[in-house]
Design a protein around this motif. Structure first.
Motif, short mmCIF file in Angstrom:
data_model
loop_
_atom_site.label_atom_id
_atom_site.label_comp_id
_atom_site.label_asym_id
_atom_site.label_seq_id
_atom_site.Cartn_x
_atom_site.Cartn_y
_atom_site.Cartn_z
N UNK A 4 0.83 -1.20 0.00
CA UNK A 4 0.00 0.00 0.00
C UNK A 4 0.87 1.26 0.00
N UNK A 5 2.02 1.17 0.65
CA UNK A 5 2.93 2.32 0.73
C UNK A 5 3.82 2.46 -0.49
N UNK A 6 3.67 1.55 -1.45
CA UNK A 6 4.36 1.72 -2.72
C UNK A 6 5.52 0.79 -2.99
N UNK A 7 5.78 -0.16 -2.11
CA UNK A 7 6.85 -1.12 -2.35
C UNK A 7 6.33 -2.21 -3.29
N UNK A 8 7.04 -2.45 -4.39
CA UNK A 8 6.55 -3.38 -5.40
C UNK A 8 7.07 -4.79 -5.20
N UNK A 9 6.29 -5.74 -5.65
CA UNK A 9 6.65 -7.16 -5.54
C UNK A 9 7.09 -7.68 -6.91
N UNK A 10 8.15 -8.50 -6.89
CA UNK A 10 8.55 -9.15 -8.13
C UNK A 10 7.70 -10.41 -8.33
N UNK A 11 7.11 -10.54 -9.51
CA UNK A 11 6.38 -11.77 -9.85
C UNK A 11 6.48 -12.00 -11.35
N UNK A 12 6.48 -13.26 -11.72
CA UNK A 12 6.54 -13.64 -13.13
C UNK A 12 5.76 -14.94 -13.26
N UNK A 13 4.48 -14.82 -13.52
CA UNK A 13 3.62 -15.99 -13.55
C UNK A 13 3.80 -16.75 -14.87
N UNK A 14 4.10 -18.03 -14.74
CA UNK A 14 4.28 -18.88 -15.91
C UNK A 14 2.92 -19.19 -16.52
N UNK A 15 2.85 -19.14 -17.82
CA UNK A 15 1.56 -19.27 -18.51
C UNK A 15 1.24 -20.71 -18.90
#
Length: 408
Positions: A199-210
């Motif tokens: 919520x405070x703006x820290x981003x999460x790394x994600x890479x969802x495999x399709x």
């Protein structure tokens, strides 16, 4: 005070109280994680833009780091060892100085081009903050519960994988044993810290495999092979880290000379190695592993060497993100050899090398699900199990205990 083993079954009233404690800790740790994480990312951007002007001064930054610890709190330099000692009941306090010292030192390490991580720092921050509440909360095993809860919140707030953070804190202290006495506050703390930092703006790394990889006999055997290779890589990281720390401390006993000389050598080596490609967290290697960017066959090895050298010299930061980068870049190289999709093998390396180096099983499996999608959890699990069991006699956490079974 009741023993921990007698305190797994809490009353509903105490469960509610522990849940509220977890929310409070999660909120505070989420704020601290956000400040630490956002400044760290900014430091990385500044370094990338001005690397020729910053990298040559890595040794001088090291002198500042050593001076800060020597002047304010030599004890705080033990870092994760302090957290483990308190969690194991071997000491009573974590110096509050640890928070500003480890934060500023990690920022300096990254700003001037050192190769290090961040999640270990977040775990220290979370544990130190939560430990300050010990005098104000009265429930069985409050010291251990608060420290484990803070560890979970610190990991979750920065990395934003709450389930992985939950089980990381529960399983990392003792191999083969979950610290279930802290389950309730940890559960509330990880989701609070993760949600609040986002919520405070820290981003999460994600890479969802399709896609979903079907497990056949052939694929199962490839999982075993990959598990062995990733497990060996994690063990190699720990071996070099321990070896370099001992050798450097033996041959260069003065911490100022040690960090200054190693800083100069690292500046030269990092500068000549694709000019800073192996500086910082290693997120550039992670991004390259899941895109069409170039990954060299030696990327994983150089990142491994530079990270272990940076930390052994006395610079501050964690090991987790570099372990992710090492595993992902190695996975890109191994994928054509085993005949599996590059993204799948890179994702598996990302979590399996981490599993091997930290002696954790459930946390890396859940990282696989939360970062890359749960549809390939069977593939991840098989490979991680092999990496995990390959060698559990060493870890990046020197005070990690091992649960003996049958007198072994």
């Amino acid at each position: 005070m009741n023993k921990i083993t007698d305190s797994y079954q809490y009353s509903y009233r105490l469960c509610l109280y522990l849940g509220m404690v977890g929310v409070v800790i999660g909120l505070l740790v989420g704020i601290i994680d956000t400040i630490f994480g956002r400044v760290l990312l900014y430091a990385g951007e500044v370094r990338s833009a001005a690397l020729p002007y910053l990298l040559p001064f890595l040794g001088l930054a090291g002198l500042v780091i050593v001076f800060l610890y020597q002047f304010f709190s030599k004890e705080a330099q033990k870092g994760m060892a302090l957290i483990f000692e308190v969690a194991h009941g071997e000491r009573q306090t974590i110096p509050l100085y640890l928070i500003p010292l480890v934060v500023i030192s990690t920022w300096l390490t990254h700003l001037f081009g050192g190769s290090a991580g961040r999640e270990g720092v977040a775990v220290q921050l979370g544990a130190t903050i939560s430990h300050r509440f010990t005098p104000y909360f009265t429930f069985p095993n409050s010291t251990q519960i608060l420290v484990v809860t803070g560890m979970a919140a610190g990991f979750a707030g920065l990395f934003q994988t709450p389930l992985a953070a939950l089980f990381f804190a529960l399983e990392v202290l003792t191999i083969g044993q979950l610290q279930l006495y802290a389950l309730i506050p940890c559960l509330f703390a990880v989701y609070t810290a993760s949600s609040f930092s986002h919520l405070l703006g820290l981003e999460k790394f994600s890479y969802f495999l399709s896609f979903t990889q079907i497990i056949t006999v052939d694929v199962f055997l490839k999982c075993v092979l990959l598990g062995i290779l990733f497990g060996m890589t994690g063990n190699l990281f720990v071996y070099f880290q321990n070896l370099l720390k001992k050798r450097l401390a033996h041959y260069v006993k003065n911490p100022y000379w040690r960090i200054f000389m190693m800083g100069i050598l690292l500046s030269l080596a990092l500068g000549f190695s694709h000019f800073g490609r192996y500086s910082g967290l290693g997120t550039n290697l992670i991004e390259a592993s899941f895109s069409t960017q170039q990954i060299y066959s030696y990327d994983f090895l150089l990142k491994l060497l530079f990270t272990t050298l940076t930390l052994a010299a006395g610079f501050q930061g964690g090991e987790v993100t570099p372990l992710f980068a090492i595993g992902a870049s190695l996975g890109v190289i191994l994928a054509p050899i085993v005949g599996l999709p590059v993204e799948l093998v890179a994702a598996t390396g990302y979590i399996s090398v981490f599993a091997s180096a930290t002696n954790t099983l459930l946390a890396p499996i859940l990282i696989g699900g939360e970062v890359f999608g749960f549809q390939n959890l069977p593939f991840f699990t098989i490979t991680i199990i092999i990496s995990y069991i390959l060698n559990r006699s060493q870890s990046i956490y020197g005070l990690q205990r091992s649960l003996s079974i049958g007198g072994e």
